[in-house]
Design an enzyme around this catalytic site. Sequence first.
Site, PDB file in Angstrom:
ATOM      1  N   ASP A 149       0.834  -1.208   0.000  1.00  0.00           N
ATOM      2  CA  ASP A 149       0.000   0.000   0.000  1.00  0.00           C
ATOM      3  C   ASP A 149       0.866   1.255   0.000  1.00  0.00           C
ATOM      4  OD1 ASP A 149       0.726  -0.760   2.688  1.00  0.00           O
ATOM      5  OD2 ASP A 149      -0.714   0.706   3.449  1.00  0.00           O
ATOM      6  N   GLU A 153      -0.030  -1.359   5.634  1.00  0.00           N
ATOM      7  CA  GLU A 153       1.050  -0.963   6.537  1.00  0.00           C
ATOM      8  C   GLU A 153       0.911   0.512   6.907  1.00  0.00           C
ATOM      9  OE1 GLU A 153       5.014   0.793   7.575  1.00  0.00           O
ATOM     10  OE2 GLU A 153       3.677   1.269   5.907  1.00  0.00           O
TER      11      GLU A 153
END
Length: 384
Positions: A72, A134
């Site tokens: 991400d 994350e």
Amino acid sequence: MSASRELLAHLVAFDTTSRESNLALIEFVRDYLVGHGVSSELIYNEDGSKANLFASIGPADVPGIVLSGHTDVVPVDGQAWTYPPFQLSEADGRLYGRGTADMKGYIACVLAQVPALVQAPLRRPVHIALSYDEEVGCLGVRSLIEALQRQPVQPMLCVIGEPTELAPVLGHKGKLAMRCEVQGLACHSAHAPSGVNAIEYAARLIAELGRLGDALQAPTARNERFDPPFSTVQVGVIAGGTALNIVPQHCRFDFEVRSLPAEDPRQLTQALQRYAEHTLLPAMQAISGQSAIRFSELSSYPGLDVSHASEAARLIARFSGSQAFSTVAFGTEGGLFDQAGIATVVCGPGSMAQGHKPDEFVSVAQLAGCDEMLGRILAFACEG
């Protein structure tokens, strides 16, 4: 064009902002691995909109090396980009695009090693571990680590490729993000003493939080390996009130503690809760029994503190070609791997000075340097 650069172009083209699904990227990686004869396991979130990926190359009965990265990226909203954020652009030896530094550059280099890994006479396995979410609290990697712990043989080392300019990093702080909600009693501001002003009580909580934060800077609490060398507290969001002539009934603020690895950030939040319960609530509830102060955890992850004398430090020094061990100010998934019993270090291409900013980039030279580091990991895996 190098294989790493070509793969990075594919990865950047996927908009994997944390609010979006990462499945298109994960499925691209899965299919790429299948094309080289490597199977992988996808570990989905509850609604199936996101997934981690775990793959292994080499023997399954000996400890290996995990190459780990998050898929991400942070948003580009409101940022003034010169280059299209989800299209790789090259200029003056730099590769621009969202996630090039944080941390698709590393993932591209890892994937570029797959053909060589498949052909090599590996005596230790090399694992590829890609996570989701994350950037919003190291959320997705937790189920990936659980899957790792179910493996019959645990890895000997995890190398997380966050951007460190390929310097070996052995530590970072932990983080605890909290929300505090204050409920008071609304009334006309002309009769303010008849109400319970939620904003004013929130302000007193924030002032106490500042005092607690100042105490963390005591000389005995410092660790000079970190910058700043003490735990920190900050309030980042606050909301409350509806009109100036109404005593506000609600106020909410979010705060975080960035703690040294050896410290427990919950001790600070517990002290704040005691202040709320013993000092503020009695006065509030004397006016309205409905008054309340509620705390809730938004996210957390542990710090990382690897000994310079450890086997993990010796290995990353060999792989990176440097013993200039350091720490970073930002957090990583490393503390969670380490907490699960998997020795973990941080080392990857690019710099966090470019991360989260418009015109994020990784240099071509850093990408090439990462290819070389991963080549040394491959060579080690062949030695056994």
